[in-house]
Design a protein around this motif. Sequence first.
Motif, mmCIF file in Angstrom:
data_model
loop_
_atom_site.group_PDB
_atom_site.id
_atom_site.type_symbol
_atom_site.label_atom_id
_atom_site.label_comp_id
_atom_site.label_asym_id
_atom_site.label_seq_id
_atom_site.Cartn_x
_atom_site.Cartn_y
_atom_site.Cartn_z
ATOM 1 N N TYR A 93 2.041 4.233 18.245
ATOM 2 C CA TYR A 93 0.988 4.684 17.338
ATOM 3 C C TYR A 93 0.664 6.142 17.606
ATOM 4 O O TYR A 93 0.465 6.549 18.744
ATOM 5 C CB TYR A 93 -0.252 3.813 17.533
ATOM 6 C CG TYR A 93 -1.434 4.288 16.728
ATOM 7 C CD1 TYR A 93 -1.512 4.020 15.363
ATOM 8 C CD2 TYR A 93 -2.448 5.012 17.324
ATOM 9 C CE1 TYR A 93 -2.593 4.467 14.611
ATOM 10 C CE2 TYR A 93 -3.536 5.456 16.581
ATOM 11 C CZ TYR A 93 -3.595 5.193 15.231
ATOM 12 O OH TYR A 93 -4.661 5.635 14.493
ATOM 13 N N ALA A 94 0.611 6.944 16.525
ATOM 14 C CA ALA A 94 0.311 8.364 16.671
ATOM 15 C C ALA A 94 -1.001 8.753 15.993
ATOM 16 O O ALA A 94 -1.750 9.563 16.526
ATOM 17 C CB ALA A 94 1.445 9.205 16.103
ATOM 18 N N ALA A 95 -1.261 8.186 14.799
ATOM 19 C CA ALA A 95 -2.464 8.578 14.062
ATOM 20 C C ALA A 95 -2.630 7.683 12.843
ATOM 21 O O ALA A 95 -1.714 6.984 12.440
ATOM 22 C CB ALA A 95 -2.362 10.030 13.614
ATOM 23 N N THR A 96 -3.839 7.766 12.270
ATOM 24 C CA THR A 96 -4.108 7.127 10.984
ATOM 25 C C THR A 96 -4.622 8.202 10.049
ATOM 26 O O THR A 96 -5.552 8.933 10.390
ATOM 27 C CB THR A 96 -5.142 5.997 11.114
ATOM 28 O OG1 THR A 96 -4.619 4.992 11.999
ATOM 29 C CG2 THR A 96 -5.445 5.371 9.766
ATOM 30 N N VAL A 97 -3.988 8.302 8.894
ATOM 31 C CA VAL A 97 -4.383 9.275 7.888
ATOM 32 C C VAL A 97 -4.622 8.514 6.585
ATOM 33 O O VAL A 97 -3.689 7.930 6.028
ATOM 34 C CB VAL A 97 -3.286 10.344 7.689
ATOM 35 C CG1 VAL A 97 -3.701 11.337 6.606
ATOM 36 C CG2 VAL A 97 -2.981 11.059 8.993
#
Length: 110
Positions: A93-97
């Motif tokens: 997981y890196a980010a939520t946009v």
Amino acid sequence: MNHVPDEVLDAIDEFGECLLLGEPQRVHGKLRTDLRVEIVPNDESTAICRYTTVHTQSPPAIRDRGSFMTTIIDGVDERLKQWGIEPPTAYTYAATVEDTHHYEGTVQLP
């Protein structure tokens, strides 16, 4: 049974062919209505492989979403390996946009 759309497999094949010519191009494709893949060359020896998915949860790694998701990711990884590209052990997981979760890993180019 192959769960990876032919269009995505063709795009990975084109990426592999371009690697042989020293001109790798960005790959992007739709794996399911809620899942996309993108491969972006980073430098001569690596690229970032990014999966984006719309889902209510964002586990630490994309394969944590279940066996069907794992089958799809494994299919992409297998095609990469056929070109001598080494995928990471996990896409994390890196980010939520805007409700879209991003999972990334660095692939090693031949």
